[in-house]
Write a protein that holds these residues in place. Structure first.
Motif, PDB file in Angstrom:
ATOM      1  N   LEU A   1     -28.423 -38.586  21.517  1.00 34.68           N
ATOM      2  CA  LEU A   1     -27.478 -37.487  21.719  1.00 34.68           C
ATOM      3  C   LEU A   1     -28.129 -36.131  21.512  1.00 34.68           C
ATOM      4  N   SER A   2     -27.810 -35.205  22.390  1.00 35.15           N
ATOM      5  CA  SER A   2     -28.287 -33.838  22.195  1.00 35.15           C
ATOM      6  C   SER A   2     -27.462 -33.166  21.101  1.00 35.15           C
ATOM      7  N   THR A   3     -27.895 -32.000  20.688  1.00 29.51           N
ATOM      8  CA  THR A   3     -27.231 -31.278  19.614  1.00 29.51           C
ATOM      9  C   THR A   3     -25.778 -30.960  19.965  1.00 29.51           C
ATOM     10  N   ALA A   4     -25.576 -30.427  21.166  1.00 28.61           N
ATOM     11  CA  ALA A   4     -24.219 -30.041  21.556  1.00 28.61           C
ATOM     12  C   ALA A   4     -23.325 -31.259  21.709  1.00 28.61           C
ATOM     13  N   GLN A   5     -23.902 -32.340  22.201  1.00 27.45           N
ATOM     14  CA  GLN A   5     -23.121 -33.565  22.361  1.00 27.45           C
ATOM     15  C   GLN A   5     -22.664 -34.106  21.012  1.00 27.45           C
TER      16      GLN A   5
END
Lengths: 144, 144
Positions: A33-37
């Motif tokens: 997962l990316s940070t924003a996700q």
DNA sequence: GCCTAATAGTTAGGGTGCCTAACAGTCAAG
DNA sequence: CTTGACTGTTAGGCACCCTAACTATTAGGC
């Protein structure tokens, strides 16, 4: 507060923010997962939520929230549920897989962060802890 | 430090970082210089510097530094001066216009930041001030 | 002196995450 | 039943970072 002092504080503040965000992102990049996700999923873990509210809570615009939700939905981590009281509204809800993935991601990330926080003195950890609400307030004050 | 506590701290920390950076960027966007450009110019205001050092100081990769310098050079704010002791090396130096522009940008930005900092209590300002070195240290600890 | 390895910077291509503007669909109020 | 307000999506764009692959130069071993 002195103008010059303020200028220097502001410059350093900006500098560490940039670095901190990208350092955190590089940690997140190792995972699923990316940070924003992750940020969005963590929000949804508390309760299902419609797009507009996601945007408001995250301090971003609606189209940016749509984008994040679209990515998460494509990965099967959330689902869009049309509201039956208002057909314009879309409720976004974590799937089971989303919940599992988020849990795992949080754990992994936590290990990394804990390792870093451990290298700080208690005083330093405390300093960051105390600064967080102040930065939150500053964010609001700086927002348009 | 408790694991759960740490997880929450980390999550909030990540959250405010993201918001803070984008809030600062939106302020910077009103002016002539972007956030990264200002940061680079401020670095060069102290002394001319070669690309590699700019990258190292900013905590970014060399190609990213090249990119920033290319933008600044296109705007006439810096110039590339080939080193005469080593033909591989490029010294980057502020132009007069760069110095003027930076000064104006810093002033303008400072007004905005000062306004925001003024809305904080002295305690809160102090909290941010104290957290900055700790965050710097955390950045290093989290870096690969 | 010459070849190889290391070093400085650039270019090409890619990705995240945000934005505004324009649009479609739905609801509510006159 | 139309007009205006609202929710979300699409399209297009920008800032900023990355890795991989390249060029040019220097330095060190033979």
């Amino acid at each position: 507060m002195d103008i010059v002092e303020n200028l220097e504080l502001a410059a350093r503040y900006r500098e560490i923010l940039r670095q901190a965000l990208y350092v955190v992102r590089s940690i997140d990049a190792d995972g699923e997962l990316s940070t924003a996700q992750t940020s969005t999923l963590n929000m949804l873990a508390a309760a299902p939520m419609r797009i507009g509210l996601i945007a408001r809570n995250a301090g971003i615009r609606v189209p940016s929230a749509t984008e994040q939700v679209t990515k998460l939905a494509a990965a099967g981590l959330v689902e869009r549920v049309p509201s039956h009281t208002d057909a314009r509204v879309v409720e976004v809800r974590l799937t089971e897989e989303g919940r599992r993935t988020l849990k795992a991601a949080n754990l992994r990330r936590n290990r990394e962060m804990a390792r870093a926080f451990d290298s700080l003195s208690p005083r330093e950890r405390q300093a960051i802890n105390l600064a967080i609400p102040a930065i939150e307030k500053l964010n609001v004050a700086l927002s348009p």
